[in-house]
Design a protein around this motif. Structure first.
Motif, PDB file in Angstrom:
ATOM      1  N   TYR A   1       1.874   1.392  -3.837  1.00  0.00           N
ATOM      2  CA  TYR A   1       0.712   1.381  -4.730  1.00  0.00           C
ATOM      3  C   TYR A   1      -0.560   1.696  -3.931  1.00  0.00           C
ATOM      4  CZ  TYR A   1       3.918  -1.174  -7.782  1.00  0.00           C
ATOM      5  OH  TYR A   1       4.984  -1.550  -8.548  1.00  0.00           O
ATOM      6  N   PRO A   2      -0.744   2.942  -3.500  1.00  0.00           N
ATOM      7  CA  PRO A   2      -1.902   3.250  -2.649  1.00  0.00           C
ATOM      8  C   PRO A   2      -3.248   3.101  -3.356  1.00  0.00           C
ATOM      9  CG  PRO A   2      -0.753   5.260  -3.266  1.00  0.00           C
ATOM     10  CD  PRO A   2       0.080   4.115  -3.758  1.00  0.00           C
ATOM     11  N   ASP A   3      -3.293   3.305  -4.669  1.00  0.00           N
ATOM     12  CA  ASP A   3      -4.556   3.261  -5.406  1.00  0.00           C
ATOM     13  C   ASP A   3      -4.642   2.048  -6.326  1.00  0.00           C
ATOM     14  OD1 ASP A   3      -5.307   5.700  -4.251  1.00  0.00           O
ATOM     15  OD2 ASP A   3      -4.252   6.831  -5.806  1.00  0.00           O
TER      16      ASP A   3
ATOM     17  N   ASP B   1      -5.692  -1.143  -8.165  1.00  0.00           N
ATOM     18  CA  ASP B   1      -6.936  -1.883  -8.364  1.00  0.00           C
ATOM     19  C   ASP B   1      -6.650  -3.034  -9.318  1.00  0.00           C
ATOM     20  OD1 ASP B   1      -9.486  -2.841  -8.770  1.00  0.00           O
ATOM     21  OD2 ASP B   1     -10.233  -1.043  -9.773  1.00  0.00           O
TER      22      ASP B   1
ATOM     23  N   THR C   1      -8.097  -3.375 -12.941  1.00  0.00           N
ATOM     24  CA  THR C   1      -7.660  -2.559 -14.077  1.00  0.00           C
ATOM     25  C   THR C   1      -6.366  -3.077 -14.705  1.00  0.00           C
ATOM     26  OG1 THR C   1      -6.410  -1.050 -12.663  1.00  0.00           O
ATOM     27  CG2 THR C   1      -8.723  -0.492 -13.082  1.00  0.00           C
TER      28      THR C   1
ATOM     29  N   ALA D   1       0.814  -1.215   0.000  1.00  0.00           N
ATOM     30  CA  ALA D   1       0.000   0.000   0.000  1.00  0.00           C
ATOM     31  C   ALA D   1       0.848   1.266   0.000  1.00  0.00           C
ATOM     32  CB  ALA D   1      -0.939  -0.005   1.198  1.00  0.00           C
TER      33      ALA D   1
END
Length: 195
Positions: A122-124, A126, A129, A119
């Motif tokens: 790569y906090p966002d 998903d 995608t 995290a």
């Protein structure tokens, strides 16, 4: 006002228009090349990320993932084993040869998502995608996994390919030069930009 001044003022407008058109004609292709290079850099970064995921999938499953649902499920639910390996020298015989034992101990597991996509980095992130090509408006990479025969040995291979290249040179001959990682015909995990 003399005829020379009138003539100069009359010609000034077409000269300015032609100058602008010339400037724009040179600037336009340069901006387009920068745009294409920026999108391709993002595609390459995504392909490198997908290569790392495929390598992780292979290390756990002994084969490559052939669908996006397999990769997504692997990221969401997969685990890596934490293994400790010890080599113990038991004895040396009369000829001076050592007897070595290798002990492999499983210490636990680490979720794939925490290992590959922390995290903090790569906090966002998903995983849904993963298949989307950057800058394509939602188009997906093509994914393939299978085996090839090399010297009567079955070798696992994978290929992930950009199906919508922005570079016109890469679109020629049905996307023959599209950015891709891995190969359907060769045992490699290299990207074709690394050649």
């Amino acid at each position: 006002m003399s005829k020379t001044k009138i003539f100069t003022y009359v010609l000034l407008i077409p000269i300015l228009i032609l100058g602008y058109l010339l400037y724009d004609g040179i600037r336009g292709p340069i901006l387009e090349q920068r745009r294409i290079a920026g999108i391709e850099a993002r595609v390459i970064e995504k392909l490198k990320l997908l290569r790392n995921i495929q390598a992780g999938y292979y290390s756990v499953n002994g084969k490559y993932a052939g669908s996006w649902s397999e990769l997504t499920n692997f990221i969401n639910n997969g685990k890596f084993l934490n293994i400790q390996r010890k080599e113990i020298v038991d004895s040396i015989n009369a000829q001076g040869v050592e007897s070595v034992r290798v002990i492999i101990d499983t210490l636990g597991t680490t979720p794939v998502r925490d290992s590959l996509f922390p995290a903090s980095t790569y906090p966002d992130f998903d995983p849904n995608t993963l298949s989307v090509i950057p800058g394509s408006g939602g188009k997906q990479f093509e994914i393939y996994a299978g085996t090839i025969d090399r010297n009567n040995i079955k070798v696992n291979v994978f290929e992930i390919k950009d199906t919508a290249p922005v570079n016109p040179e890469r679109r020629k001959n049905k996307n023959e030069k599209a950015l891709k990682v891995g190969s359907r015909e060769e045992a490699t995990i290299a990207g074709n930009w690394e050649d």
